[in-house]
Scaffold this active site. Sequence first.
Site, short mmCIF file in Angstrom:
data_model
loop_
_atom_site.label_atom_id
_atom_site.label_comp_id
_atom_site.label_asym_id
_atom_site.label_seq_id
_atom_site.Cartn_x
_atom_site.Cartn_y
_atom_site.Cartn_z
N ASP A 181 71.62 76.77 19.26
CA ASP A 181 72.89 77.34 19.72
C ASP A 181 74.01 76.47 19.17
OD1 ASP A 181 75.07 78.35 21.10
OD2 ASP A 181 74.52 77.43 23.02
N HIS A 235 79.62 71.26 20.69
CA HIS A 235 78.24 70.77 20.71
C HIS A 235 77.28 71.86 20.24
CE1 HIS A 235 80.14 68.02 23.72
NE2 HIS A 235 79.44 67.15 23.04
N GLY A 290 80.77 87.21 19.71
CA GLY A 290 80.16 85.94 19.32
C GLY A 290 78.67 85.92 19.57
N ALA A 291 77.95 85.23 18.69
CA ALA A 291 76.49 85.18 18.80
C ALA A 291 76.04 84.56 20.12
CB ALA A 291 75.91 84.39 17.63
N ASP A 292 76.81 83.61 20.65
CA ASP A 292 76.45 83.02 21.93
C ASP A 292 76.56 84.05 23.05
OD1 ASP A 292 79.22 83.12 21.57
OD2 ASP A 292 79.60 81.23 22.61
N ASP A 337 80.35 82.00 30.97
CA ASP A 337 79.88 80.91 30.11
C ASP A 337 81.04 79.96 29.85
OD1 ASP A 337 78.82 79.22 28.20
OD2 ASP A 337 77.97 80.80 26.97
N THR A 350 83.54 75.25 25.11
CA THR A 350 84.83 75.00 24.45
C THR A 350 85.83 76.07 24.86
OG1 THR A 350 83.67 74.02 22.57
CG2 THR A 350 85.97 74.66 22.25
N THR A 372 101.25 63.02 37.91
CA THR A 372 101.04 63.86 36.73
C THR A 372 99.57 64.19 36.51
OG1 THR A 372 103.01 62.92 35.67
CG2 THR A 372 101.43 64.03 34.24
#
EC number: 2.7.1.33
Length: 246
Positions: free
Chosen positions: A6, A11, A103-105, A125, A128, A179
């Site tokens: 994957d 990653h 997307g393939a994922d 999921d 990123t 902050t």
Amino acid sequence: MYLLVDVGNTHSVFSITEDGKTFRRWRLSTGVFQTEDELFSHLHPLLGDAMREIKGIGVASVVPTQNTVIERFSQKYFHISPIWVKAKNGCVKWNVKNPSEVGADRVANVVAFVKEYGKNGIIIDMGTATTVDLVVNGSYEGGAILPGFFMMVHSLFRGTAKLPLVEVKPADFVVGKDTEENIRLGVVNGSVYALEGIIGRIKEVYGDLPVVLTGGQSKIVKDMIKHEIFDEDLTIKGVYHFCFGD
């Protein structure tokens, strides 16, 4: 033995399995392998003797620049052409404008969900990017894409003069008092609120569907998002089912 890959933006997960039920997996930074030999040098110490038993390689990749590396790695060290995950009608119908854009994922996630959990559900999921996918009667009906936690905090850090780069973790307060707390509340809790809104709207239209949670960042908010299933191997399972399943 099958090698399942994957390839994500940040990653990449490499996993081996004999039966698609139990998995050994390792996570590498996607940027650490730029050639087939670099990839081999990272994987060989991890897989050991299991590398001799690999008879098939399946890949879900959302990073086109790494596809050639994976292809050359497969050919050079295993004399195998990898099977690539992509949207095509089979166990799932793709009811979207351009299935090739999915997307393939996400394809792997949907295939795994249908094979293992049923024909109706919502998949979250968190990596990123954070994706939401809807499956109804075995048909992929679309979804949503949000920035992931680390993308958001890095964007605030790089795009402003004074905002710091903060640790990504949930906020247990209603408003931030400094902050860092403000950013944590906005990024992590704000993302959860956004997902709850999207999930809630989907359920208003499609009914009370089960939610499955997966992805490398999902553990951060596992206790904050209502879900019926937590499966950190969902994508890898989907790669197996797509490439080597029935």
